[in-house]
Design a protein around this motif. Sequence first.
Motif, PDB file in Angstrom:
ATOM      1  N   LYS A 139      -9.246 -41.435  67.139  1.00  0.00           N
ATOM      2  CA  LYS A 139      -9.893 -40.183  67.522  1.00  0.00           C
ATOM      3  C   LYS A 139      -9.388 -39.738  68.898  1.00  0.00           C
ATOM      4  O   LYS A 139      -9.117 -38.562  69.126  1.00  0.00           O
ATOM      5  N   THR A 183     -18.224 -37.336  63.594  1.00  0.00           N
ATOM      6  CA  THR A 183     -17.705 -36.726  62.361  1.00  0.00           C
ATOM      7  C   THR A 183     -18.421 -37.289  61.156  1.00  0.00           C
ATOM      8  O   THR A 183     -18.780 -38.464  61.127  1.00  0.00           O
ATOM      9  N   ASN A 186     -19.682 -43.801  58.981  1.00  0.00           N
ATOM     10  CA  ASN A 186     -19.195 -45.026  59.621  1.00  0.00           C
ATOM     11  C   ASN A 186     -19.643 -46.250  58.806  1.00  0.00           C
ATOM     12  O   ASN A 186     -18.827 -47.106  58.441  1.00  0.00           O
ATOM     13  N   HIS A 228     -10.634 -30.961  61.222  1.00  0.00           N
ATOM     14  CA  HIS A 228     -11.951 -30.712  61.826  1.00  0.00           C
ATOM     15  C   HIS A 228     -11.993 -31.039  63.321  1.00  0.00           C
ATOM     16  O   HIS A 228     -12.410 -30.249  64.146  1.00  0.00           O
ATOM     17  N   ARG A 229     -11.526 -32.259  63.671  1.00  0.00           N
ATOM     18  CA  ARG A 229     -11.659 -32.728  65.066  1.00  0.00           C
ATOM     19  C   ARG A 229     -10.838 -31.852  66.011  1.00  0.00           C
ATOM     20  O   ARG A 229     -11.324 -31.440  67.067  1.00  0.00           O
ATOM     21  N   PHE A 263     -11.152 -42.283  56.165  1.00  0.00           N
ATOM     22  CA  PHE A 263     -11.008 -41.717  54.828  1.00  0.00           C
ATOM     23  C   PHE A 263      -9.732 -40.878  54.664  1.00  0.00           C
ATOM     24  O   PHE A 263      -9.563 -40.203  53.650  1.00  0.00           O
ATOM     25  N   ASP A 264      -8.846 -40.917  55.640  1.00  0.00           N
ATOM     26  CA  ASP A 264      -7.622 -40.099  55.572  1.00  0.00           C
ATOM     27  C   ASP A 264      -6.824 -40.280  54.271  1.00  0.00           C
ATOM     28  O   ASP A 264      -6.321 -39.286  53.727  1.00  0.00           O
ATOM     29  N   THR A 316     -15.643 -43.034  73.286  1.00  0.00           N
ATOM     30  CA  THR A 316     -15.464 -43.388  71.871  1.00  0.00           C
ATOM     31  C   THR A 316     -15.002 -44.831  71.750  1.00  0.00           C
ATOM     32  O   THR A 316     -14.397 -45.378  72.674  1.00  0.00           O
ATOM     33  N   SER A 317     -15.269 -45.420  70.589  1.00  0.00           N
ATOM     34  CA  SER A 317     -14.742 -46.758  70.318  1.00  0.00           C
ATOM     35  C   SER A 317     -13.508 -46.658  69.423  1.00  0.00           C
ATOM     36  O   SER A 317     -12.944 -47.664  69.025  1.00  0.00           O
ATOM     37  N   ASN A 318     -13.128 -45.416  69.094  1.00  0.00           N
ATOM     38  CA  ASN A 318     -12.095 -45.212  68.078  1.00  0.00           C
ATOM     39  C   ASN A 318     -10.826 -44.620  68.718  1.00  0.00           C
ATOM     40  O   ASN A 318     -10.785 -43.442  69.080  1.00  0.00           O
ATOM     41  N   LYS A 324      -1.668 -33.457  61.167  1.00  0.00           N
ATOM     42  CA  LYS A 324      -3.097 -33.558  60.821  1.00  0.00           C
ATOM     43  C   LYS A 324      -3.903 -32.585  61.684  1.00  0.00           C
ATOM     44  O   LYS A 324      -4.792 -31.886  61.199  1.00  0.00           O
TER      45      LYS A 324
HETATM   46  P1  ITT Z   1     -17.130 -43.374  67.733  1.00  0.00           P
HETATM   47  O1  ITT Z   1     -17.147 -44.620  68.562  1.00  0.00           O
HETATM   48  O2  ITT Z   1     -16.456 -42.232  68.425  1.00  0.00           O
HETATM   49  O3  ITT Z   1     -18.508 -43.001  67.191  1.00  0.00           O
HETATM   50  P2  ITT Z   1     -16.473 -43.825  64.911  1.00  0.00           P
HETATM   51  O4  ITT Z   1     -15.275 -44.473  64.285  1.00  0.00           O
HETATM   52  O5  ITT Z   1     -17.811 -44.438  64.650  1.00  0.00           O
HETATM   53  O6  ITT Z   1     -16.173 -43.710  66.482  1.00  0.00           O
HETATM   54  P3  ITT Z   1     -17.477 -41.318  63.744  1.00  0.00           P
HETATM   55  O7  ITT Z   1     -18.864 -41.832  63.817  1.00  0.00           O
HETATM   56  O8  ITT Z   1     -17.201 -39.963  64.278  1.00  0.00           O
HETATM   57  O9  ITT Z   1     -16.446 -42.311  64.471  1.00  0.00           O
HETATM   58  O10 ITT Z   1     -16.943 -41.327  62.267  1.00  0.00           O
HETATM   59  C1  ITT Z   1     -17.561 -42.066  61.248  1.00  0.00           C
HETATM   60  C2  ITT Z   1     -16.531 -42.577  60.289  1.00  0.00           C
HETATM   61  O11 ITT Z   1     -16.005 -41.476  59.540  1.00  0.00           O
HETATM   62  C3  ITT Z   1     -15.344 -43.252  60.934  1.00  0.00           C
HETATM   63  O12 ITT Z   1     -15.600 -44.605  61.179  1.00  0.00           O
HETATM   64  C4  ITT Z   1     -14.248 -43.036  59.903  1.00  0.00           C
HETATM   65  O13 ITT Z   1     -14.297 -44.035  58.927  1.00  0.00           O
HETATM   66  C5  ITT Z   1     -14.641 -41.693  59.298  1.00  0.00           C
HETATM   67  N1  ITT Z   1     -13.862 -40.622  59.923  1.00  0.00           N
HETATM   68  C6  ITT Z   1     -14.184 -39.922  61.047  1.00  0.00           C
HETATM   69  N2  ITT Z   1     -13.227 -39.037  61.342  1.00  0.00           N
HETATM   70  C7  ITT Z   1     -12.277 -39.167  60.404  1.00  0.00           C
HETATM   71  C8  ITT Z   1     -11.031 -38.564  60.166  1.00  0.00           C
HETATM   72  O14 ITT Z   1     -10.547 -37.617  60.984  1.00  0.00           O
HETATM   73  N3  ITT Z   1     -10.320 -38.958  59.116  1.00  0.00           N
HETATM   74  C9  ITT Z   1     -10.778 -39.906  58.273  1.00  0.00           C
HETATM   75  N4  ITT Z   1     -11.937 -40.543  58.432  1.00  0.00           N
HETATM   76  C10 ITT Z   1     -12.690 -40.183  59.482  1.00  0.00           C
END
Ligand code: ITT
Length: 224
Positions: free
Chosen positions: A46, A100, A116, A204-205, A177-178, A41-43, A199
Amino acid sequence: MKSNKPLYGNNNLIRTLFKRERRLKLTKSSFPRGKVAFFVTSNVHKFMEARLVFAEYKIAAALLRVPVQELQDDNIENIAKASAREAAEKTRLPVIVEDTGLFIPALDGFPGPYSNYVYRTIGTKGILKIMRDSSQRKAYFRSIVAYCDPKGALECFEGKAEGKITRKERGSSGFGFDPIFEPLSGNGKTFAEMATKEKNEHAHRAKAFKKFAEWYVSAFRRRF
Ligand code: ITT
């Protein structure tokens, strides 16, 4: 996303395993599956959420940054599977990818798989603006955890959090979007008004990662 070296978690153990895995070219018995998980992941947010779940199952977690081409598809399961396959091929490791989407029925499911992009462009304020006159505020997050091993074996796990889009941003924890998402089960708090542990009780996660962890431990751990 720059390198595929593990960054977090039990770093020494994971580095050693990572090297040994490459040296032994992934013989089935060489890798402690069920005990170590590589999350691509880049996040970092997460990863921190997933790591709390892994800790409950005594799974050591490592964050891998691997550049993967994100598939454009209307179904987040297809996106997660394609990314997991590519990451497993590139790293020659068993990996997990998680995708997600935030789905708003009053907007026909928007932003869904485009969450995203939508977050990076119009952001939370843009969503609030689009929904300014809407009394239908139901929304849900859907998460897919996709596991793929270097031979291409895939498993997917799903988690969902039902809730609503608030009228204003509230809270400063979390990410994405939290601040505008209030889960139904969260006593009126947004995800951004909760610490990560709280949380995870509603999100979901964490639900998807729990399903993954239960499967991972029961499928592999007894062999070691
Ligand atoms: P990856 O590198 O893992 O893909 P990402 O940030 O792009 O990281 P996602 O594609 O899963 O993650 O999610 C798309 C976007 O949805 C993400 O950039 C957030 O802005 C939002 N998002 C995902 N999960 C969230 C959460 O638990 N709470 C709030 N916003 C969330």
